[in-house]
Design an enzyme around this catalytic site. Structure first.
Site, PDB file in Angstrom:
ATOM      1  N   ARG A 161      34.073  66.259  72.943  1.00  0.00           N
ATOM      2  CA  ARG A 161      33.627  65.465  71.802  1.00  0.00           C
ATOM      3  C   ARG A 161      33.754  66.284  70.522  1.00  0.00           C
ATOM      4  O   ARG A 161      34.116  67.450  70.552  1.00  0.00           O
ATOM      5  CB  ARG A 161      32.187  64.998  71.997  1.00  0.00           C
ATOM      6  N   MET A 203      34.810  68.106  67.173  1.00  0.00           N
ATOM      7  CA  MET A 203      36.078  68.708  66.747  1.00  0.00           C
ATOM      8  C   MET A 203      37.002  68.944  67.927  1.00  0.00           C
ATOM      9  O   MET A 203      38.223  68.782  67.811  1.00  0.00           O
ATOM     10  CB  MET A 203      35.822  70.024  66.005  1.00  0.00           C
ATOM     11  N   VAL A 247      31.665  78.144  79.605  1.00  0.00           N
ATOM     12  CA  VAL A 247      32.419  79.175  78.894  1.00  0.00           C
ATOM     13  C   VAL A 247      31.778  80.558  78.963  1.00  0.00           C
ATOM     14  O   VAL A 247      32.408  81.553  78.592  1.00  0.00           O
ATOM     15  CB  VAL A 247      32.648  78.788  77.417  1.00  0.00           C
ATOM     16  N   TYR A 269      23.610  82.072  64.851  1.00  0.00           N
ATOM     17  CA  TYR A 269      24.876  81.377  64.583  1.00  0.00           C
ATOM     18  C   TYR A 269      25.754  82.228  63.675  1.00  0.00           C
ATOM     19  O   TYR A 269      26.929  82.474  63.969  1.00  0.00           O
ATOM     20  CB  TYR A 269      24.596  80.024  63.936  1.00  0.00           C
ATOM     21  N   LYS A 271      29.321  84.081  64.645  1.00  0.00           N
ATOM     22  CA  LYS A 271      30.550  83.665  63.972  1.00  0.00           C
ATOM     23  C   LYS A 271      31.206  84.817  63.214  1.00  0.00           C
ATOM     24  O   LYS A 271      32.439  84.850  63.087  1.00  0.00           O
ATOM     25  CB  LYS A 271      30.263  82.480  63.047  1.00  0.00           C
TER      26      LYS A 271
END
Length: 244
Positions: A16, A18, A61, A150, A154
Site C-alpha cells: 500500500r 508509496m 524486513v 524516525y 532516516k
C-alpha cells in the site's frame, strides 16, 4: 514505455501507500515485481490486480532469513534481481521523553536495520546480472530534524546508502537514497500524525502534500538505466520544503 523492461524488482512495504504506487508504475514500465510486505491480503490483492508480472511474498524486513527467502523466491519466479527498493518504514509521533526503548528499537529495526539486510541479501543475485540498482527510501528527515527515532533511522539510511554505493560500485551495483517530504500515504493519516501533517503542509512552498506517484516517478528514474551514472547520492522530492 518499458523503461524497466524485464528488470526483476523487489519492493518492500509494497502492499500500500508509496510502495504500491511504485509497484504499479514499475509493472507499467515492463518490470517484474515482487511485492514484499507483512500485509498479506493487501499485497496479494495488488499482485492479482497487476497481473502475471507481479507476485506477492510475505516479508518481515527485520529478519535476515526472510530476506534470503524473498531473494530466492524472486529468482525462482523471474530470475536474478536487478532492482531493490527499500521502502518499508514506520513512524511514531512521540517526544524523546515519551518514546519507550521498545518503540525506539522497533523503529530502528524496521527503518534502518532492514535496509542493511535488504542490500546485503540482493548483492549475490545482482552480481549474476552484472549489476543493479538499489533505491533506499529515506526522508527529508534524513537531511533535517524531525521525530526521534524516525529522524535517526532516516539519517542512517542516507549514510548507509553512500557506504554501500562506494562498496558495491566495482560490481556495477548502484545505490541512491530518495528523500520525500510530506506524501499522501497511510502513515501520515495515522491519528497521532494527521493533524500535525495538515498544519505542517501550510509551510510547504508548493502549498500541498505530494501524491505517491510523484515519488514513484523519481524512484523509476533511479531504478532505470537512465540514471546509470548516479550512485551514492540523495534525491529530494519535497515541494521545496528543505530549500527554505
Amino acid at each position: 514505455m518499458n523503461r524497466l523492461n524485464d528488470k526483476v524488482t523487489i519492493i518492500t512495504g509494497g502492499a500500500r501507500g508509496m510502495g504500491a504506487s511504485h509497484a504499479r508504475l514499475f509493472v507499467e514500465e515492463g518490470a517484474k515485481v515482487m511485492i514484499a510486505d507483512i500485509l498479506e491480503s493487501e499485497g496479494q490483492a495488488l499482485a492479482q490486480e497487476l497481473g502475471e508480472n507481479a507476485k506477492f511474498i510475505k516479508l518481515d524486513v527485520t529478519k535476515e532469513e526472510n530476506w534470503k527467502e524473498a531473494v530466492a523466491v524472486a529468482e525462482g519466479a523471474f530470475g536474478p534481481v536487478n532492482v531493490l527498493v527499500n521502502n518499508a518504514g514506520i513512524s511514531v509521533n512521540k517526544s524523546i521523553e515519551e518514546t519507550t526503548e521498545e518503540e525506539y528499537r522497533r523503529i530502528i529495526d524496521i527503518n534502518q536495520v532492514s535496509v542493511f539486510l535488504g542490500m546485503k541479501a540482493v548483492i549475490s543475485s545482482m552480481k549474476k546480472s552484472d549489476g543493479g540498482s538499489i533505491v533506499n527510501i529515506s526522508s527529508i528527515n534524513g537531511i533535517v530534524g524531525g521525530a526521534i527515532g524516525y529522524t535517526d533511522s532516516k539519517f542512517a539510511v542516507r549514510g548507509m546508502t553512500k557506504a554501500a554505493a562506494l562498496g558495491l560500485a566495482h560490481y556495477g551495483i548502484r545505490a541512491n537514497s530518495v528523500h520525500p517530504g510530506v506524501i499522501e500515504t497511510p502513515m501520515i493519516a495515522q491519528e497521532d500524525s494527521k493533524d500535525v501533517v495538515n498544519d505542517f503542509a501550510k509551510y510547504i512552498p508548493n502549498k500541498r502534500v505530494a501524491k505517491p506517484e510523484e515519488v514513484s516517478s523519481l524512484v523509476l528514474y533511479l531504478a532505470s538505466d537512465e540514471s546509470s551514472y548516479s550512485t551514492g547520492s540523495e534525491f529530494v522530492v519535497d515541494g521545496g520544503l528543505t530549500a527554505q
